[in-house]
Design a protein around this motif. Sequence first.
Motif, PDB file in Angstrom:
ATOM      1  N   MET A 126      70.111 -12.006  -0.314  1.00 23.78           N
ATOM      2  CA  MET A 126      68.453 -12.527   0.418  1.00 23.78           C
ATOM      3  C   MET A 126      69.159 -13.682   0.745  1.00 23.78           C
ATOM      4  O   MET A 126      68.119 -14.216   2.030  1.00 23.78           O
ATOM      5  N   ILE A 127      70.567 -14.571   0.907  1.00 22.06           N
ATOM      6  CA  ILE A 127      70.494 -15.628   2.012  1.00 22.06           C
ATOM      7  C   ILE A 127      70.357 -15.098   3.345  1.00 22.06           C
ATOM      8  O   ILE A 127      69.569 -15.366   4.484  1.00 22.06           O
ATOM      9  N   ALA A 128      70.788 -13.481   3.513  1.00 19.74           N
ATOM     10  CA  ALA A 128      71.368 -12.788   4.815  1.00 19.74           C
ATOM     11  C   ALA A 128      70.071 -12.932   5.442  1.00 19.74           C
ATOM     12  O   ALA A 128      69.606 -12.990   6.133  1.00 19.74           O
ATOM     13  N   PHE A 129      69.406 -12.012   4.100  1.00 19.50           N
ATOM     14  CA  PHE A 129      67.515 -11.275   4.181  1.00 19.50           C
ATOM     15  C   PHE A 129      66.619 -12.753   5.194  1.00 19.50           C
ATOM     16  O   PHE A 129      65.956 -12.786   5.940  1.00 19.50           O
ATOM     17  N   TYR A 130      66.971 -13.734   4.554  1.00 14.04           N
ATOM     18  CA  TYR A 130      66.271 -14.901   4.724  1.00 14.04           C
ATOM     19  C   TYR A 130      66.197 -15.687   6.080  1.00 14.04           C
ATOM     20  O   TYR A 130      65.844 -15.999   7.111  1.00 14.04           O
ATOM     21  N   ASP A 139      62.364 -17.451  11.434  1.00 16.06           N
ATOM     22  CA  ASP A 139      62.124 -17.544  13.309  1.00 16.06           C
ATOM     23  C   ASP A 139      62.557 -18.147  14.129  1.00 16.06           C
ATOM     24  O   ASP A 139      62.942 -18.055  15.114  1.00 16.06           O
ATOM     25  N   LEU A 140      64.126 -18.381  13.410  1.00 17.54           N
ATOM     26  CA  LEU A 140      65.560 -18.625  14.605  1.00 17.54           C
ATOM     27  C   LEU A 140      65.957 -18.229  14.980  1.00 17.54           C
ATOM     28  O   LEU A 140      66.589 -18.333  16.167  1.00 17.54           O
ATOM     29  N   VAL A 141      66.357 -16.695  13.933  1.00 19.32           N
ATOM     30  CA  VAL A 141      66.807 -15.693  14.274  1.00 19.32           C
ATOM     31  C   VAL A 141      66.189 -14.661  15.215  1.00 19.32           C
ATOM     32  O   VAL A 141      66.519 -14.161  16.180  1.00 19.32           O
ATOM     33  N   ASN A 142      65.323 -14.702  13.707  1.00 21.19           N
ATOM     34  CA  ASN A 142      64.050 -12.806  14.493  1.00 21.19           C
ATOM     35  C   ASN A 142      64.972 -12.307  14.572  1.00 21.19           C
ATOM     36  O   ASN A 142      64.309 -11.647  15.193  1.00 21.19           O
ATOM     37  N   ASN A 143      65.337 -11.841  13.882  1.00 24.62           N
ATOM     38  CA  ASN A 143      66.498 -10.013  14.019  1.00 24.62           C
ATOM     39  C   ASN A 143      66.157  -9.229  13.238  1.00 24.62           C
ATOM     40  O   ASN A 143      66.101  -9.227  12.542  1.00 24.62           O
ATOM     41  N   GLU A 159      65.218  -6.054  12.700  1.00 27.29           N
ATOM     42  CA  GLU A 159      66.632  -4.575  12.763  1.00 27.29           C
ATOM     43  C   GLU A 159      67.492  -5.142  10.718  1.00 27.29           C
ATOM     44  O   GLU A 159      67.679  -4.793  10.127  1.00 27.29           O
ATOM     45  N   LYS A 160      68.518  -6.809  11.870  1.00 27.02           N
ATOM     46  CA  LYS A 160      69.093  -7.206  10.384  1.00 27.02           C
ATOM     47  C   LYS A 160      67.756  -7.416   8.650  1.00 27.02           C
ATOM     48  O   LYS A 160      68.578  -6.854   8.218  1.00 27.02           O
ATOM     49  N   ALA A 161      67.351  -8.206   9.407  1.00 23.68           N
ATOM     50  CA  ALA A 161      66.376  -8.510   7.642  1.00 23.68           C
ATOM     51  C   ALA A 161      66.365  -6.909   7.683  1.00 23.68           C
ATOM     52  O   ALA A 161      66.003  -7.014   6.129  1.00 23.68           O
ATOM     53  N   GLU A 162      65.856  -6.232   7.374  1.00 28.06           N
ATOM     54  CA  GLU A 162      65.358  -4.651   7.105  1.00 28.06           C
ATOM     55  C   GLU A 162      66.424  -4.278   6.224  1.00 28.06           C
ATOM     56  O   GLU A 162      66.160  -3.654   5.476  1.00 28.06           O
ATOM     57  N   SER A 163      67.914  -4.226   7.488  1.00 26.37           N
ATOM     58  CA  SER A 163      68.744  -3.584   6.774  1.00 26.37           C
ATOM     59  C   SER A 163      68.998  -4.643   5.149  1.00 26.37           C
ATOM     60  O   SER A 163      69.592  -3.687   4.236  1.00 26.37           O
ATOM     61  N   PHE A 164      69.170  -6.155   5.021  1.00 26.47           N
ATOM     62  CA  PHE A 164      68.860  -6.855   3.939  1.00 26.47           C
ATOM     63  C   PHE A 164      68.231  -6.248   2.998  1.00 26.47           C
ATOM     64  O   PHE A 164      68.475  -5.857   1.827  1.00 26.47           O
ATOM     65  N   ASN A 165      66.950  -6.491   3.345  1.00 22.82           N
ATOM     66  CA  ASN A 165      65.662  -5.784   2.676  1.00 22.82           C
ATOM     67  C   ASN A 165      65.353  -4.056   1.758  1.00 22.82           C
ATOM     68  O   ASN A 165      65.885  -4.135   0.699  1.00 22.82           O
ATOM     69  N   ASN A 166      66.251  -3.169   3.283  1.00 18.77           N
ATOM     70  CA  ASN A 166      66.602  -1.836   2.388  1.00 18.77           C
ATOM     71  C   ASN A 166      67.271  -2.537   0.856  1.00 18.77           C
ATOM     72  O   ASN A 166      67.340  -1.797  -0.212  1.00 18.77           O
ATOM     73  N   ARG A 167      68.686  -3.280   1.148  1.00 20.78           N
ATOM     74  CA  ARG A 167      69.990  -3.129   0.109  1.00 20.78           C
ATOM     75  C   ARG A 167      69.373  -3.554  -0.720  1.00 20.78           C
ATOM     76  O   ARG A 167      69.738  -3.660  -2.257  1.00 20.78           O
ATOM     77  N   ILE A 168      68.445  -4.962  -0.552  1.00 19.11           N
ATOM     78  CA  ILE A 168      67.820  -5.611  -2.523  1.00 19.11           C
ATOM     79  C   ILE A 168      66.892  -4.908  -2.860  1.00 19.11           C
ATOM     80  O   ILE A 168      67.482  -4.631  -3.932  1.00 19.11           O
ATOM     81  N   GLY A 169      66.280  -4.119  -1.892  1.00 19.64           N
ATOM     82  CA  GLY A 169      65.401  -2.647  -2.221  1.00 19.64           C
ATOM     83  C   GLY A 169      66.260  -2.215  -3.202  1.00 19.64           C
ATOM     84  O   GLY A 169      65.615  -1.648  -4.174  1.00 19.64           O
ATOM     85  N   ILE A 170      67.154  -1.467  -2.654  1.00 20.52           N
ATOM     86  CA  ILE A 170      67.880  -0.457  -3.679  1.00 20.52           C
ATOM     87  C   ILE A 170      68.141  -0.831  -4.899  1.00 20.52           C
ATOM     88  O   ILE A 170      68.695  -0.283  -5.861  1.00 20.52           O
ATOM     89  N   VAL A 171      68.868  -2.228  -4.791  1.00 18.89           N
ATOM     90  CA  VAL A 171      69.480  -2.982  -6.263  1.00 18.89           C
ATOM     91  C   VAL A 171      68.564  -3.568  -7.021  1.00 18.89           C
ATOM     92  O   VAL A 171      68.812  -2.365  -8.134  1.00 18.89           O
ATOM     93  N   LEU A 172      67.190  -3.529  -6.541  1.00 20.51           N
ATOM     94  CA  LEU A 172      66.308  -4.215  -7.760  1.00 20.51           C
ATOM     95  C   LEU A 172      65.582  -3.039  -7.842  1.00 20.51           C
ATOM     96  O   LEU A 172      64.988  -2.516  -9.204  1.00 20.51           O
TER      97      LEU A 172
END
Length: 241
Positions: free
Chosen positions: A122-126, A131-135, A137-150
């Motif tokens: 969650m922290i990595a996704f955030y 706006d500071l990082v705005n990556n 691709e990385k955000a989606e990767s972390f988001n997908n992993r969160i979604g898989i667990v949930l």
Amino acid sequence: MKKMISLLFCILLSFAAMAQQMGAPKYDDIKKVVSDPKSAFYYPELLQRYQQGDSTFTIDECRHLYFGYVFQPEWNPYGLRNSETKYLMQLSMPDNLDTALAAIAKAENILKNDPFNIDVLMIAFYLASSDLVNNREKAESFNNRIGIVLNAISSCGSGQSPEDAFYVISISHEYTILSLLGFQLKSQSLSGGCDVMELQENDYDIEKLYFNVSKILEKESELFGGGPKKSKKEKNQKSNK
């Protein structure tokens, strides 16, 4: 941080709504297929896809990945706590890009050894979506992993009865889910193989949530109770030697 909680609350609700209810995990069946190199659920391949942020996981694959982790030698139901993890848990929004990127790198390093650490994900996704990082691709990767667990957890049931419990393989997942849903814990007790979380008054009028922790209890017994239970056949074989 409030923005992160708001975003992840939406993620949790959306994945819980989409997750197909499949009931309790069949651990014996899962163990068999995740250990078979010829299986579509062979564990090393599932884990590699997950760590790459694959967005194409089916519900079955989510469940085999998450629950199949208990059969991997590196599984630790208490998670891994180190100085980097503590730093990330205390982190609010960094004030510069270098610090934010360093924090994401720390998160990725932790996730190599503790891949289902929802708090770190969650922290990595955030951070990645800020706006500071705005990556993206990385955000989606972390988001997908969160979604898989949930998806895996919510596919077991609604959590509102022992028969319909959420199954978890990490103690921390219970408290993370309670926090994401905005619930405040009133009391906790153990009944059968479930942690029973009695909740303070809430907008959903839910009094209790049930988390099945049977595999965690088995691991505790193995670690602190003299090893895994032996079958009657194994005991007889030993006594006849």
